[in-house]
Motif scaffolding. Structure first.
Motif, PDB file in Angstrom:
ATOM      1  N   ARG A 147       3.153  -2.357 -51.928  1.00 21.71           N
ATOM      2  CA  ARG A 147       2.929  -1.786 -50.582  1.00 21.71           C
ATOM      3  C   ARG A 147       1.660  -0.953 -50.577  1.00 21.71           C
ATOM      4  O   ARG A 147       0.851  -1.046 -49.660  1.00 21.71           O
ATOM      5  N   ASP A 148       1.481  -0.148 -51.623  1.00 22.27           N
ATOM      6  CA  ASP A 148       0.282   0.692 -51.713  1.00 22.27           C
ATOM      7  C   ASP A 148      -0.977  -0.171 -51.772  1.00 22.27           C
ATOM      8  O   ASP A 148      -2.046   0.253 -51.344  1.00 22.27           O
ATOM      9  N   ALA A 149      -0.829  -1.382 -52.305  1.00 23.52           N
ATOM     10  CA  ALA A 149      -1.982  -2.295 -52.385  1.00 23.52           C
ATOM     11  C   ALA A 149      -2.165  -3.077 -51.080  1.00 23.52           C
ATOM     12  O   ALA A 149      -3.005  -3.984 -51.004  1.00 23.52           O
ATOM     13  N   GLY A 150      -1.325  -2.751 -50.080  1.00 22.30           N
ATOM     14  CA  GLY A 150      -1.498  -3.367 -48.755  1.00 22.30           C
ATOM     15  C   GLY A 150      -0.795  -4.707 -48.590  1.00 22.30           C
ATOM     16  O   GLY A 150      -1.044  -5.427 -47.629  1.00 22.30           O
ATOM     17  N   ARG A 151       0.122  -5.012 -49.513  1.00 18.59           N
ATOM     18  CA  ARG A 151       0.827  -6.295 -49.423  1.00 18.59           C
ATOM     19  C   ARG A 151       2.070  -6.190 -48.547  1.00 18.59           C
ATOM     20  O   ARG A 151       2.747  -5.144 -48.534  1.00 18.59           O
ATOM     21  N   ASP A 152       2.380  -7.285 -47.856  1.00 15.54           N
ATOM     22  CA  ASP A 152       3.634  -7.406 -47.129  1.00 15.54           C
ATOM     23  C   ASP A 152       4.687  -7.801 -48.171  1.00 15.54           C
ATOM     24  O   ASP A 152       4.516  -8.821 -48.854  1.00 15.54           O
ATOM     25  N   VAL A 153       5.752  -6.977 -48.324  1.00 18.85           N
ATOM     26  CA  VAL A 153       6.695  -7.218 -49.419  1.00 18.85           C
ATOM     27  C   VAL A 153       8.132  -7.256 -48.930  1.00 18.85           C
ATOM     28  O   VAL A 153       8.470  -6.663 -47.900  1.00 18.85           O
ATOM     29  N   LEU A 154       8.967  -7.913 -49.709  1.00 17.74           N
ATOM     30  CA  LEU A 154      10.396  -7.970 -49.401  1.00 17.74           C
ATOM     31  C   LEU A 154      11.168  -7.862 -50.709  1.00 17.74           C
ATOM     32  O   LEU A 154      10.871  -8.596 -51.657  1.00 17.74           O
TER      33      LEU A 154
END
Ligand code: T5A
Length: 213
Positions: free
Chosen positions: A29-36
């Motif tokens: 998330r900190d790297a700007g990724r959309d995560v699940l």
């Protein structure tokens, strides 16, 4: 079309899968990724209901070993179609706490069912949704159980049905995982989980950055 990436955590009890999956999520998330984040068994209403049966005998009768195999597979089939594949199509990075390799390790190597049969059942359940990378958190069984017992005391958790299996069962599971890692050396990365959470997290992050690059 699969635009996202699929990362799974695997390993014997107490390796720190949930701890590391959550830490990885924060990093992504900190790297700007959309995560699940999701988990097995569970991750859907159907899967969570199956989890209650599998872990706490909620159906009120002893489970046959064969039934156990199909319940894990049923939870997985639902999770793949309702959650994982749609997320991958959207370009999300999916982090799953246990997946199909758990069935091969626990029901195949642990219970003694044919490994090839477990692989065939997994293939039917996941329909091509293979992980891009599988992070195998490996550690001695005794150390894993000490950690799980510590967490259970802290969170007032019950010991679940599979945790109650004999030490030899869990040794077969651990060795089974190591065999799977040899069989699929590109997908599997075996990580020494006896180290501190920070050290493990750093190794996980280096591997995942490579996968996402
Ligand atoms: N199963 C599952 C099958 O038999 N077949 C299948 O197909 C599938 C999908 C699931 C059970 O179902 C079985 C396997 C399991 O028996 P679960 O409740 O989802 O059970 O739990 P597990 O996935 O088994 O998770 P564990 O309880 O083993 O724990 P984790 O997630 O590996 O570890 P975690 O992160 O909770 O950490 C445990 C404790 O150790 C500490 C943590 O703070 C926590 O207190 N810790 C560390 N301590 C020291 N050093 C470190 N590096 C640490 N990392 C974490």
């Amino acid at each position: 079309m699969r635009a996202g990436r699929f990362i799974t955590f695997e390993g014997p009890e107490g390796g720190g899968k949930t701890t590391q999956a959550k830490r990885l999520l924060t990093r992504l998330r900190d790297a700007g990724r959309d995560v699940l984040y999701t988990r097995e068994p569970g991750g859907t209403p159907t899967g969570e209901a199956i989890r209650e049966i599998l872990q706490h005998d909620k159906a009120g009768e002893p489970l046959c070993d064969q039934t156990e195999v199909f319940l894990f597979a049923a939870s997985r089939a639902q999770l793949v179609r309702r959650v994982i594949l749609p997320a991958l199509e959207r370009g999300t990075v999916v982090v799953c706490d246990r997946f199909a390799d758990s069935t091969t390790a626990y029901q195949g190597y642990g219970r003694g069912f044919s490994v090839e049969q477990m692989l065939a059942i997994n293939a039917f359940a996941i329909d091509g949704a293979e992980p891009d990378v599988t992070l195998l958190l490996d550690l001695p069984i005794r150390m894993g159980f000490e950690r799980v017992e510590g967490r259970q005391r802290q969170l007032f958790e019950d010991v679940d049905r599979i945790e109650r299996e004999a030490r030899e069962f869990h040794e077969r599971v651990r060795n089974g995982y190591l065999e799977l890692a040899t069989r699929w050396p590109t997908r599997f990365r075996t990580i020494d989980a006896t180290r501190t959470p920070d050290e493990v997290e750093q190794t996980v992050w280096e591997i995942v950055q490579g996968v996402l690059a």
